[in-house]
Scaffold this motif. Structure first.
Motif, PDB file in Angstrom:
ATOM      1  N   UNK A  36      48.358 -38.064 -79.944  1.00  0.00           N
ATOM      2  CA  UNK A  36      48.858 -38.114 -81.313  1.00  0.00           C
ATOM      3  C   UNK A  36      50.123 -37.278 -81.456  1.00  0.00           C
ATOM      4  N   UNK A  37      50.120 -36.079 -80.886  1.00  0.00           N
ATOM      5  CA  UNK A  37      51.300 -35.218 -80.961  1.00  0.00           C
ATOM      6  C   UNK A  37      52.505 -35.873 -80.297  1.00  0.00           C
ATOM      7  N   UNK A  38      52.281 -36.562 -79.195  1.00  0.00           N
ATOM      8  CA  UNK A  38      53.384 -37.243 -78.512  1.00  0.00           C
ATOM      9  C   UNK A  38      54.039 -38.279 -79.430  1.00  0.00           C
ATOM     10  N   UNK A  39      53.222 -39.041 -80.136  1.00  0.00           N
ATOM     11  CA  UNK A  39      53.785 -40.067 -81.006  1.00  0.00           C
ATOM     12  C   UNK A  39      54.486 -39.459 -82.213  1.00  0.00           C
ATOM     13  N   UNK A  40      53.923 -38.396 -82.774  1.00  0.00           N
ATOM     14  CA  UNK A  40      54.590 -37.734 -83.890  1.00  0.00           C
ATOM     15  C   UNK A  40      55.911 -37.107 -83.444  1.00  0.00           C
ATOM     16  N   UNK A  41      55.916 -36.502 -82.253  1.00  0.00           N
ATOM     17  CA  UNK A  41      57.167 -35.952 -81.705  1.00  0.00           C
ATOM     18  C   UNK A  41      58.202 -37.066 -81.518  1.00  0.00           C
ATOM     19  N   UNK A  42      57.745 -38.212 -81.034  1.00  0.00           N
ATOM     20  CA  UNK A  42      58.645 -39.338 -80.802  1.00  0.00           C
ATOM     21  C   UNK A  42      59.269 -39.816 -82.114  1.00  0.00           C
ATOM     22  N   UNK A  45      61.859 -37.246 -83.590  1.00  0.00           N
ATOM     23  CA  UNK A  45      63.134 -37.138 -82.876  1.00  0.00           C
ATOM     24  C   UNK A  45      63.748 -38.500 -82.586  1.00  0.00           C
ATOM     25  N   UNK A  46      63.338 -39.540 -83.315  1.00  0.00           N
ATOM     26  CA  UNK A  46      63.746 -40.898 -82.959  1.00  0.00           C
ATOM     27  C   UNK A  46      65.250 -41.068 -82.963  1.00  0.00           C
ATOM     28  N   UNK A  47      65.963 -40.401 -83.866  1.00  0.00           N
ATOM     29  CA  UNK A  47      67.411 -40.570 -83.949  1.00  0.00           C
ATOM     30  C   UNK A  47      68.115 -40.010 -82.718  1.00  0.00           C
ATOM     31  N   UNK A  48      67.531 -39.040 -82.050  1.00  0.00           N
ATOM     32  CA  UNK A  48      68.196 -38.413 -80.915  1.00  0.00           C
ATOM     33  C   UNK A  48      68.242 -39.313 -79.668  1.00  0.00           C
ATOM     34  N   UNK A  49      67.393 -40.295 -79.605  1.00  0.00           N
ATOM     35  CA  UNK A  49      67.360 -41.182 -78.444  1.00  0.00           C
ATOM     36  C   UNK A  49      68.129 -42.464 -78.697  1.00  0.00           C
ATOM     37  N   UNK A  50      68.248 -43.314 -77.689  1.00  0.00           N
ATOM     38  CA  UNK A  50      68.932 -44.596 -77.866  1.00  0.00           C
ATOM     39  C   UNK A  50      68.068 -45.590 -78.632  1.00  0.00           C
ATOM     40  N   UNK A  51      68.729 -46.536 -79.299  1.00  0.00           N
ATOM     41  CA  UNK A  51      67.982 -47.624 -79.925  1.00  0.00           C
ATOM     42  C   UNK A  51      67.201 -48.382 -78.858  1.00  0.00           C
ATOM     43  N   UNK A  52      67.886 -48.676 -77.764  1.00  0.00           N
ATOM     44  CA  UNK A  52      67.304 -49.469 -76.680  1.00  0.00           C
ATOM     45  C   UNK A  52      67.921 -49.038 -75.370  1.00  0.00           C
ATOM     46  N   UNK A  53      67.150 -49.075 -74.328  1.00  0.00           N
ATOM     47  CA  UNK A  53      67.692 -48.887 -72.989  1.00  0.00           C
ATOM     48  C   UNK A  53      66.913 -49.779 -72.025  1.00  0.00           C
ATOM     49  N   UNK A  86      56.973 -45.869 -73.648  1.00  0.00           N
ATOM     50  CA  UNK A  86      57.545 -45.214 -74.824  1.00  0.00           C
ATOM     51  C   UNK A  86      59.073 -45.184 -74.820  1.00  0.00           C
ATOM     52  N   UNK A  87      59.736 -44.884 -73.709  1.00  0.00           N
ATOM     53  CA  UNK A  87      61.211 -44.826 -73.741  1.00  0.00           C
ATOM     54  C   UNK A  87      61.889 -46.191 -73.767  1.00  0.00           C
TER      55      UNK A  87
END
Length: 495
Positions: A36-42, A45-53, A86-87
């Protein structure tokens, strides 16, 4: 408290040898909290990662493995998810996602989906409170769209399935309940009508209903992308003259290409004049009714006979949560209700209950989609959801204004709601149309923003569908910068 050894032995004796429950619930609890913590962290911080890779070949190879015969520790399975799934998601929860009409979801909806999975309720019928939750959503939607008390509704996978069910309802209304047993072979030639911009699921629904997509008249559209009312009227008259049976008009409350909204009041009048079922595909825009600013654009939507829409788009409910609202529940019963010995009803007990959803649609096994929708509506309230939709439309208008100020860009369609279609044309206005698909591919690879490609008037167009509640002006600015930069580079490379 002291527990006698005999009690422990008795408990172990009654434990099923094949139970899949954990032997140590505390270990599972710890691992569950970590997941659960992993998904909440994701999400945080969603804006910090790429839309898609793009997923590397080494990651893809993990999912080309043989079927697992022996168990794997949950922590190890979760680790594979963290590293390899996830990534590399589809990106629709990211604020820079503008590619297709997909909602961004919420943390609240995610948690509610977890609760629904734990309860593991089957909403085909019977007397239990999950049914009451779905009935509550049905009643709320009935009120929102000003449908009569005879109305009913149903959760489905999405508007594609809801539009299919609507075709079946219209077919039954036109030919009677005997169509279920006798089929279409000896019946009249049914004809449906929709604009040339109708979603592709509608002709597919005609095919699945056994009527055939050739029996769908795709009527021309006006300069604003709306169905041409006069052309529709002429086509209906022509078909009736040739002995055909008009049975369905499909209006669009937000076309998938440009977001255009048909004149729903005019379609209602034509449907009444010819005794035709009037359905509205509101997958994109129907929930705009929640916004005081957008609701006037949807005038006449409450007059339709059936309405398909998706809570998982502008409603921001996690996938999937499609919905069909029907003006008269008797049409659903005539189309779907059937007797089966194993579904015998009772006046009391678990087999009781006066509303079994399996009587109103195609599914007997149905998940608890209503819970995440109920949590979303209750937690955020209708005003906040409506304000989010209005904000998306404001961003779309801002994007259109920016495009019109840029000499290298061209707006290709009016902006009715939250969809903007445009093209890179270069400073002289004659850049090759093939540049635009390459711009989109480069934007996707960069990972900052992700529009999609569509075709308007036979030419490639960059399509920005602004549906995510997380999207802001900085994402619009990034889209413009990216298109201008990549467009210039592509134009130079073709010289």
């Amino acid at each position: 408290m002291f527990e006698p050894q005999g009690a422990r032995l008795q408990e172990e004796a009654y434990r099923p040898l094949t139970s899949l429950d954990p032997e140590d619930w505390q270990d599972l609890r710890v691992q569950g909290h970590r997941m659960l913590d992993d998904m909440l962290d994701h999400l945080e911080a969603i804006r910090q990662g790429p839309v898609w890779q793009e997923a590397p070949s080494s990651v893809r190879a993990l999912f080309d493995a043989p079927v697992p015969l022996e168990p794997t520790e949950l922590a190890d399975v979760h680790q594979t998810f963290r590293d390899a799934v996830l990534p590399y998601g589809g990106g629709n929860i990211h604020p820079g996602f503008m590619g297709w009409v997909q909602g961004g979801g919420t943390a609240t909806g995610m948690l509610a989906d977890m609760l629904a999975a734990g309860l593991n309720a089957n909403l085909g019928g019977r007397d239990h409170m999950p049914i009451a939750v779905e009935r509550q959503i049905v009643e709320w939607t009935r009120e929102l769209f000003s449908f009569p008390e005879t109305a009913s509704g149903l959760f489905l996978t999405g508007a594609s399935q809801a539009n299919f069910v609507a075709v079946l309802l219209a077919r039954t209304r036109a030919l009677g309940g005997n169509i279920r047993a006798h089929g279409l072979a000896s019946g009249p030639q049914l004809i449906a009508y929709a604009s040339g911009e109708v979603h592709g699921c509608v002709p597919r629904a005609m095919e699945m209903a056994g009527i055939g997509s050739d029996h769908l008249r795709r009527v021309s559209v006006t300069a604003t992308g709306q169905i041409d009312i006069e052309a529709l009227q002429r086509q209906i008259e022509r078909d009736k003259t040739h002995g055909l049976t008009p049975f369905l008009i499909v209006g669009s409350a937000g076309t998938v290409n440009t977001g255009a909204i048909d004149d729903l009041d005019a379609l209602r009048r034509i449907a009444d004049a010819h005794d035709i079922h009037f359905h509205v595909d509101g997958a994109l825009g129907a929930l705009g009714i929640l916004s005081e600013e957008l609701a006037p654009l949807l005038a006449g939507i409450g007059s339709c006979d059936s309405l398909a829409f998706d809570f998982h788009k502008w409603g921001q409910v996690p996938y999937d949560a499609g919905f069909l609202l029907v003006r008269d529940s008797a049409w659903q019963l005539e189309t779907f209700a059937s007797e089966a010995a194993y579904l015998t009803r009772a006046s009391t007990g678990l087999a009781g209950g006066d509303w079994w959803p399996c009587d109103y649609g195609p599914d007997l096994s149905r998940g608890f989609r209503a819970l995440k929708t109920w949590f979303t509506l209750k937690t955020y309230g209708l005003k906040a959801l409506g304000d989010s939709m209005a904000a998306n439309c404001a961003l779309a208008r801002n994007l259109a204004a920016r495009i019109e100020r840029e000499p290298c860009l061209q707006l290709l369609a009016p902006v009715a709601l939250n969809i903007v279609c445009f093209a890179y044309v270069g400073r002289r206005g004659d850049a090759a149309a093939t540049i635009n698909p390459r711009i989109i591919e480069r934007l996707h690879a960069e990972g900052r923003v992700a529009p999609s490609l569509t075709i308007l008037d036979g030419k490639p167009a960059i399509r920005a569908a602004i549906v995510n509640h997380r999207t802001s002006q900085m994402d619009i600015d990034a889209l413009i910068r990216g298109v201008l930069s990549f467009g210039s580079q592509e134009e130079l490379s073709t010289c």
